[in-house]
Design an enzyme around this catalytic site. Structure first.
Site, mmCIF file in Angstrom:
data_model
loop_
_atom_site.group_PDB
_atom_site.id
_atom_site.type_symbol
_atom_site.label_atom_id
_atom_site.label_comp_id
_atom_site.label_asym_id
_atom_site.label_seq_id
_atom_site.Cartn_x
_atom_site.Cartn_y
_atom_site.Cartn_z
ATOM 1 N N SER A 193 -23.875 38.144 22.381
ATOM 2 C CA SER A 193 -24.734 36.999 22.078
ATOM 3 C C SER A 193 -23.939 35.700 21.993
ATOM 4 O O SER A 193 -22.710 35.717 21.932
ATOM 5 C CB SER A 193 -25.467 37.214 20.750
ATOM 6 O OG SER A 193 -24.581 36.967 19.675
ATOM 7 N N CYS A 194 -24.673 34.592 21.937
ATOM 8 C CA CYS A 194 -24.023 33.288 21.842
ATOM 9 C C CYS A 194 -23.883 32.822 20.398
ATOM 10 O O CYS A 194 -23.866 31.623 20.127
ATOM 11 C CB CYS A 194 -24.770 32.271 22.681
ATOM 12 S SG CYS A 194 -24.391 32.486 24.415
ATOM 13 N N ASP A 195 -23.819 33.750 19.464
ATOM 14 C CA ASP A 195 -23.563 33.384 18.079
ATOM 15 C C ASP A 195 -22.123 33.745 17.759
ATOM 16 O O ASP A 195 -21.660 34.836 18.100
ATOM 17 C CB ASP A 195 -24.513 34.152 17.150
ATOM 18 C CG ASP A 195 -24.387 33.670 15.717
ATOM 19 O OD1 ASP A 195 -23.440 32.913 15.415
ATOM 20 O OD2 ASP A 195 -25.220 34.069 14.891
#
Ligand SMILES: *Cc1c(COP(=O)(O)O)cnc(C)c1O
Length: 392
Positions: free
Chosen positions: A322-324
């Site tokens: 994910s982009c977290d």
């Protein structure tokens, strides 16, 4: 005790058939874990805490084995009701229940409820009048991974008073419940809780209430990140000895979650990217903290990471897709060199993993594959799990 673990050959064969990430569930292992508990504690009925893993076939297997269920919400009760599980086979174990949950419980014939505060009594008296109620007490355990006694449990000194208040409200006070905390690594906390509970049973008797039910909660452990066996059988044997000594004639049950499904599932995930940061090798996997690894957040779980790659192990960091930037699966794990497309295997990941996974950022849930549906990959000596028919 044995736990389900894919061989390299099985993992590779499955990965040819299914895109990663996927989880492989062994229903045979679920049945083995259930029977293991029943053998070590024959006087204890099993109420599976389905929040740990509510996969349909795991629930079906537990029904077929004759287990009962620990539920916490209207949704869990409805799921079981629709499967044909009668209300007598359920306990509504959430100490604070919603009105909707109480109504559903009433409609589905659930008769056993747990509470830990006086404020819950009027709610139960109104929506499930006459129901059998157990008070949950707070117990101590320094050796549990997840402390369930910070949020739950009445002070033991108030237990009998709470039961007599319930009685005055027209409910039927039947017993005491506790939970020593999840992944409890020793029997001490159980034994201490049992001694305390015995005193409370005697106190209740003096107060004119004959208690007949004891709920010893869950907490039984599975192998952790180093794969070593925490000897749950020894803990169960020690508990069984005390139960025999202190609670003969009492109806006893346990609410195992992790122990039933934790060892029955493996995750297969692939390396989708790599980078070197601060001189350390990092790999990005196609499964992360928002997926099956969600247990790292909610369950404080440290996942065992297995690789079949050869070569010298070096300190490695694993990240999710994910982009977290919170999406670190594991830091400083010793692993050999990998390339994009290589597989990693995560055993013992059946509890508090898929159950709390999300599709954050558009990443789909890991597909569930059942070992029993793959006869050409697993040489299955089909042990008849389906010995008991569903409740007819
Ligand atoms: C979560 C929970 C369980 C299951 O605990 P495990 O440690 O997974 O065995 C049992 N009872 C209650 C009330 C729970 O909340």
């Amino acid at each position: 005790m044995k736990s389900f673990r894919l061989t390299e050959k099985e993992m590779v064969s499955l990965a040819k058939k299914y895109p990663t990430p996927f989880v492989v569930v062994s229903l045979e292992q679920v049945a083995y874990n259930y029977r293991f508990m029943r053998e070590h504690m024959p006087m204890v009925n099993v109420f599976y805490a389905m929040k740990a893993n509510p996969s349909q076939k795991i629930l079906d297997t537990m029904v077929e084995l004759g287990a009962s269920f620990d539920t916490a919400s209207a949704g869990e009760i409805e799921t079981l009701h629709q499967m044909g599980v009668p209300g007598e086979r359920m306990i509504y174990a959430n100490p604070v229940k919603t009105i909707g949950g109480l109504k559903t419980a009433s409609q589905c014939g659930v008769r056993k409820f747990i509470f830990d505060d006086a404020s819950e009594i009027a709610k139960m008296a109104e929506h499930v009048p006459g129901a059998e109620v157990l008070v949950r007490i707070r117990v101590k355990n320094a050796k549990a991974l997840v402390d369930l006694n910070a949020k739950f449990g009445a002070d033991p000194s108030e237990a009998v008073e709470l039961l007599s208040m319930a009685k005055k409200a027209g409910l039927s006070p039947v017993g005491i419940a506790f939970h020593v905390g999840s992944q409890s690594l020793s029997s001490e906390a159980y034994i201490e809780a049992l001694l305390l509970t015995r005193r409370l049973f005697d106190e209740a008797e003096k107060a004119g209430m004959h208690l007949t039910m004891l709920d010893i909660g869950g907490g039984f452990p599975i192998p952790g990140e180093d794969g070593t066996d925490p000897h749950a059988g020894d803990i169960m044997d020690a508990v069984a000895r005390q139960l025999e000594r202190l609670f003969s004639g009492v109806s006893i049950w346990s609410e195992p979650g992790r122990f039933i499904c934790g060892t029955a599932v493996n995750l297969v995930t692939s390396v989708i990217g790599e980078k070197v940061r601060n001189g350390q090798q990092w790999y990005v996997l196609d499964e992360g903290l928002y997926g099956t690894f969600s247990g790292a957040m909610y369950d404080h779980w440290k996942f065992e990471i297995c690789s079949f790659n050869k070569g010298e192990a070096q300190k490695t960091t694993l990240l999710g897709p994910s982009c977290d930037s919170i999406d670190f699966v594991k830091r400083d794990v010793m692993l050999p060199r990998h390339s994009i497309g290589d597989l990693m295997l995560i055993p013992n990941c059946g509890s508090y993993t898929t159950a709390s996974a999300t599709t954050f950022n558009g990443f789909a849930f890991a597909q569930t594959v059942y070992r029993e549906d793959e006869p050409e990959i697993f040489a299955i000596g089909m042990e008849p799990v389906r010995k008991h028919l569903a409740y007819a």
